[in-house]
Design an enzyme around this catalytic site. Structure first.
Site, PDB file in Angstrom:
ATOM      1  N   ASN A 151      39.283  40.570  47.620  1.00  0.00           N
ATOM      2  CA  ASN A 151      38.983  39.106  47.889  1.00  0.00           C
ATOM      3  C   ASN A 151      39.365  38.725  49.436  1.00  0.00           C
ATOM      4  OD1 ASN A 151      41.917  39.792  47.909  1.00  0.00           O
ATOM      5  ND2 ASN A 151      42.478  37.600  47.269  1.00  0.00           N
ATOM      6  N   GLU A 247      51.767  44.356  46.646  1.00  0.00           N
ATOM      7  CA  GLU A 247      51.462  42.922  47.027  1.00  0.00           C
ATOM      8  C   GLU A 247      50.633  42.544  45.625  1.00  0.00           C
ATOM      9  OE1 GLU A 247      52.127  40.754  49.281  1.00  0.00           O
ATOM     10  OE2 GLU A 247      53.041  41.766  50.901  1.00  0.00           O
ATOM     11  N   CYS A 281      45.548  35.031  45.934  1.00  0.00           N
ATOM     12  CA  CYS A 281      46.621  35.308  45.067  1.00  0.00           C
ATOM     13  C   CYS A 281      47.792  34.236  45.405  1.00  0.00           C
ATOM     14  CB  CYS A 281      47.352  36.665  45.741  1.00  0.00           C
ATOM     15  SG  CYS A 281      47.673  36.490  47.483  1.00  0.00           S
TER      16      CYS A 281
HETATM   17  N1  LIG Z   1      49.919  39.426  46.907  1.00  0.00           N
HETATM   18  C1  LIG Z   1      48.907  39.787  47.659  1.00  0.00           C
HETATM   19  O1  LIG Z   1      48.701  39.898  48.920  1.00  0.00           O
HETATM   20  C2  LIG Z   1      47.606  39.762  47.232  1.00  0.00           C
HETATM   21  C3  LIG Z   1      46.566  39.481  48.051  1.00  0.00           C
HETATM   22  C4  LIG Z   1      45.064  39.611  47.410  1.00  0.00           C
HETATM   23  C5  LIG Z   1      44.980  39.832  46.218  1.00  0.00           C
HETATM   24  N2  LIG Z   1      46.051  40.318  45.286  1.00  0.00           N
HETATM   25  C6  LIG Z   1      45.826  40.469  43.942  1.00  0.00           C
HETATM   26  O2  LIG Z   1      44.705  41.417  43.673  1.00  0.00           O
HETATM   27  C7  LIG Z   1      43.969  41.142  42.518  1.00  0.00           C
HETATM   28  C8  LIG Z   1      42.736  41.111  42.585  1.00  0.00           C
HETATM   29  O3  LIG Z   1      41.843  41.971  43.579  1.00  0.00           O
HETATM   30  P1  LIG Z   1      41.363  43.227  42.860  1.00  0.00           P
HETATM   31  O4  LIG Z   1      40.693  42.650  41.618  1.00  0.00           O
HETATM   32  O5  LIG Z   1      40.505  43.742  43.823  1.00  0.00           O
HETATM   33  O6  LIG Z   1      42.602  44.170  42.292  1.00  0.00           O
HETATM   34  P2  LIG Z   1      42.688  45.360  41.452  1.00  0.00           P
HETATM   35  O7  LIG Z   1      44.079  45.776  41.110  1.00  0.00           O
HETATM   36  O8  LIG Z   1      41.816  45.768  40.459  1.00  0.00           O
HETATM   37  O9  LIG Z   1      42.174  46.597  42.728  1.00  0.00           O
HETATM   38  C9  LIG Z   1      42.546  46.759  43.840  1.00  0.00           C
HETATM   39  C10 LIG Z   1      42.421  48.249  44.560  1.00  0.00           C
HETATM   40  O10 LIG Z   1      43.079  49.132  43.555  1.00  0.00           O
HETATM   41  C11 LIG Z   1      42.339  50.209  43.325  1.00  0.00           C
HETATM   42  N3  LIG Z   1      42.701  50.755  42.148  1.00  0.00           N
HETATM   43  C12 LIG Z   1      42.431  50.481  40.705  1.00  0.00           C
HETATM   44  N4  LIG Z   1      42.815  51.335  39.986  1.00  0.00           N
HETATM   45  C13 LIG Z   1      43.772  52.051  40.575  1.00  0.00           C
HETATM   46  C14 LIG Z   1      44.793  52.981  40.401  1.00  0.00           C
HETATM   47  N5  LIG Z   1      44.989  53.454  39.133  1.00  0.00           N
HETATM   48  N6  LIG Z   1      45.255  53.866  41.231  1.00  0.00           N
HETATM   49  C15 LIG Z   1      45.003  53.505  42.404  1.00  0.00           C
HETATM   50  N7  LIG Z   1      44.399  52.564  43.076  1.00  0.00           N
HETATM   51  C16 LIG Z   1      43.563  51.943  41.897  1.00  0.00           C
HETATM   52  C17 LIG Z   1      40.926  49.567  43.321  1.00  0.00           C
HETATM   53  O11 LIG Z   1      39.902  50.366  43.450  1.00  0.00           O
HETATM   54  C18 LIG Z   1      40.856  48.805  44.463  1.00  0.00           C
HETATM   55  O12 LIG Z   1      40.800  49.270  45.786  1.00  0.00           O
HETATM   56  C19 LIG Z   1      44.669  39.855  42.037  1.00  0.00           C
HETATM   57  O13 LIG Z   1      45.638  40.140  41.038  1.00  0.00           O
HETATM   58  C20 LIG Z   1      45.317  39.342  43.223  1.00  0.00           C
HETATM   59  O14 LIG Z   1      46.572  38.356  43.105  1.00  0.00           O
HETATM   60  C21 LIG Z   1      47.174  40.154  45.855  1.00  0.00           C
HETATM   61  O1  LIG Z   2      44.706  36.843  48.149  1.00  0.00           O
HETATM   62  C1  LIG Z   2      45.920  36.903  48.662  1.00  0.00           C
HETATM   63  C2  LIG Z   2      46.128  36.733  49.992  1.00  0.00           C
HETATM   64  O2  LIG Z   2      47.176  37.314  50.711  1.00  0.00           O
HETATM   65  C3  LIG Z   2      45.708  35.570  50.717  1.00  0.00           C
HETATM   66  S1  LIG Z   2      45.600  35.612  52.570  1.00  0.00           S
HETATM   67  O3  LIG Z   2      44.509  36.473  52.917  1.00  0.00           O
HETATM   68  O4  LIG Z   2      46.811  36.198  52.812  1.00  0.00           O
HETATM   69  O5  LIG Z   2      45.500  34.268  52.921  1.00  0.00           O
END
Ligand SMILES: NC(=O)c1ccc[n+]([C@@H]2O[C@H](COP(=O)([O-])OP(=O)(O)OC[C@H]3O[C@@H](n4cnc5c(N)ncnc54)[C@H](O)[C@@H]3O)[C@@H](O)[C@H]2O)c1
Ligand SMILES: O=C[C@H](O)CS(=O)(=O)O
Length: 474
Positions: A151, A247, A281
């Protein structure tokens, strides 16, 4: 075709995965997927780079590389912004915003690289301490595995790469397979800025085939992961004794008290819920509004939401583009329909066209519906009335997540009281949960994860405190 970059060399493969533009559906490139052997070679190469190069590199050189990377990124702002539009479907104005933030992250890291300090431990404080001296210094960990989501393909990658390199680690970078082009370009940018090539290796592939073996590998010292709760849980279980930062997601609450500046709250929360189609997120997912102003808030909120420009993310002025793909948009649409079947009202939106889900407002929801209880990660917001301060806090805390929240009120005492009671990693007063400045400590409690990012705090997590003491001859 783009591929992994190991020791500066780009790998190709017959085993590829297509990358699609989420808005047009057209194929924009293919990625060559790394084999297990290539992954192992990358890790060995990073391990060697840490011991031979990064560990010995003076702080001013690391800082200089980060500064040059920031300058190069600034020169190529438009190119990187267009890449984010194409591969993630993020509207162009928000994509430019992401590049600007990414430049700031590099600059925070550049400044911090030369200021990684420890402390002198007072030795006369304990019985028998006299005649000894000791200090704690911060050492890099070794090889940091950076695993990133789709994202914010640029900024959230830099929240790992920049502090890890500032601290003198080597990095293996495994970007989201849905958005690998920004990662590929970013890796090349670091190399162009003078980073020794093996200090940053890029490995392309799926979570299962590349992410999981990376997490389990013995030569990795730390995993810095941003992504979903299920993947975070699996990483924590597989990581063994490695340090881990997670995260993860959230269903962020925002509380509007009756004395708040309603116009400002409505305006900022429309952005807070629908920016990048809610795929943020800390997106405002639950808005709790005090009963006295609920009707007025809802009316203004619906009206402003319906005025948003929805469509092509490449077009200037578009507010809301597609979700990452049609499958995700359909999943979110089903959550809306499921809530409606159980008695919720769709106050705006609710329609899907391909990967585009119209900004959707739900009312009459209850706390067991998926649109409230789980992370929607879509342009869906629920607006819920409350009576008392105690009720607003209880509703907000009724979640497995705890990342960021927003509280809107002119009563400073109430604002701090509520902020103290909210079970969150961060609370904003008169600002939306969705706001993040890149130098604040940032991360979750509960199932939103652990560890903190924000350059200074990520550096703390990416270094080890080492104590050295001496007993002086008397
Ligand atoms: N807290 C934060 O800072 C933050 C920021 C951005 C996104 N997010 C979260 O990320 C999610 C959306 O992103 P997404 O769909 O790309 O997430 P995702 O968890 O599907 O994938 C994230 C990464 O993990 C890898 N991955 C998948 N399975 C794995 C495994 N078994 N072992 C190691 N790596 C693996 C993926 O290839 C990708 O690079 C949402 O839940 C969002 O809230 C959190
Ligand atoms: O998607 C979650 C991210 O942490 C938002 S931000 O890029 O830090 O604003």
């Amino acid at each position: 075709m783009i591929g992994s970059i190991i020791n500066g060399k780009e790998l190709t493969s017959e085993n590829t995965m297509p990358i699609h533009n989420p808005y047009s559906g057209e194929k924009i490139d293919d990625i060559a997927l790394a084999t297990e052997q290539e992954l192992n070679e990358a890790i060995d190469d990073s391990y060697k780079a840490f011991h031979d190069t990064m560990k010995k590199m003076p702080a001013h050189e690391r800082a200089d590389i980060l500064r040059k990377t920031a300058d190069l990124l600034e020169e190529r702002t438009e190119e990187f912004a267009q890449t984010v539009v194409k591969e993630a479907g993020k509207p162009i104005s928000a994509s430019r915003g992401e590049v600007h933030r990414a430049i700031q992250v590099l600059r925070f890291a550049y400044e911090k690289a030369k200021d990684i300090t420890g402390e002198v431990i007072p030795m006369d404080a304990a019985v028998g301490g006299n005649g000894r001296m000791g200090f704690a210094k911060r050492d890099p960990l070794g090889v940091v595995a950076a695993i990133t989501p789709f994202n914010f393909p640029l900024n959230l990658s830099l929240h790992k790469l920049a502090p890890a390199l500032a601290a003198g680690n080597a990095v293996i970078f495994k970007p989201a397979e849905k958005t690998p082009i920004s990662a590929y370009k970013l890796t090349k940018l670091f190399h162009e800025a003078g980073l020794p090539e093996s200090a940053l290796n890029l490995v392309m592939g799926t979570g299962k085939e590349v992410g999981d073996p990376l997490v389990k590998h013995d030569k990795i010292h730390k995993i810095s992961f941003t992504g979903s709760l299920p993947v975070g849980r699996s990483i924590k279980e597989s990581a063994g004794f490695k340090k881990v930062t997670l995260e993860l997601g959230s269903n962020s609450p925002n509380i509007i008290f009756s004395d708040a500046d309603l116009d400002q709250a409505v305006k900022s929360l429309v952005t807070g819920a629908f920016a990048f189609s809610g795929q943020v997120c800390i997106s405002a997912q639950r808005i709790y509004v005090q009963k006295e102003v609920y009707d007025q808030f809802l009316k203004e909120y619906v009206s402003l939401t319906e005025s948003l420009k929805v469509g092509d993310p490449a077009e200037e002025g578009t507010d809301v583009g597609p979700m990452i793909n049609e499958k995700e948009a359909e999943r979110a649409k089903q959550w809306i329909d499921d809530a409606a079947e159980k008695g919720a009202t769709i106050a705006a939106g609710g329609e899907r066209n391909g990967a585009i889900l119209k900004p959707t407002i739900m009312t009459d929801v209850d706390e067991n519906m998926k649109v409230i209880a789980e992370e929607v990660f879509a342009p869906i917001v629920s607006i819920i009335p409350f009576d008392t301060e105690e009720e607003a806090v209880r509703f907000s805390n009724n979640s497995i997540y705890g990342l960021q929240a927003g509280v809107f009120t002119k009563d400073i005492n109430r604002a701090f009281r509520v902020a103290e009671k909210l079970e969150m990693g961060g609370v904003w007063i008169n600002e939306i949960s969705t706001y993040r400045q890149d130098n604040i400590p940032y991360g979750g409690v509960k199932k939103s994860g652990f560890g903190r990012e924000g350059v200074k705090y990520a550096i703390e997590d990416m270094t080890e405190l080492k104590f050295i003491g001496v007993k002086l001859e008397q």
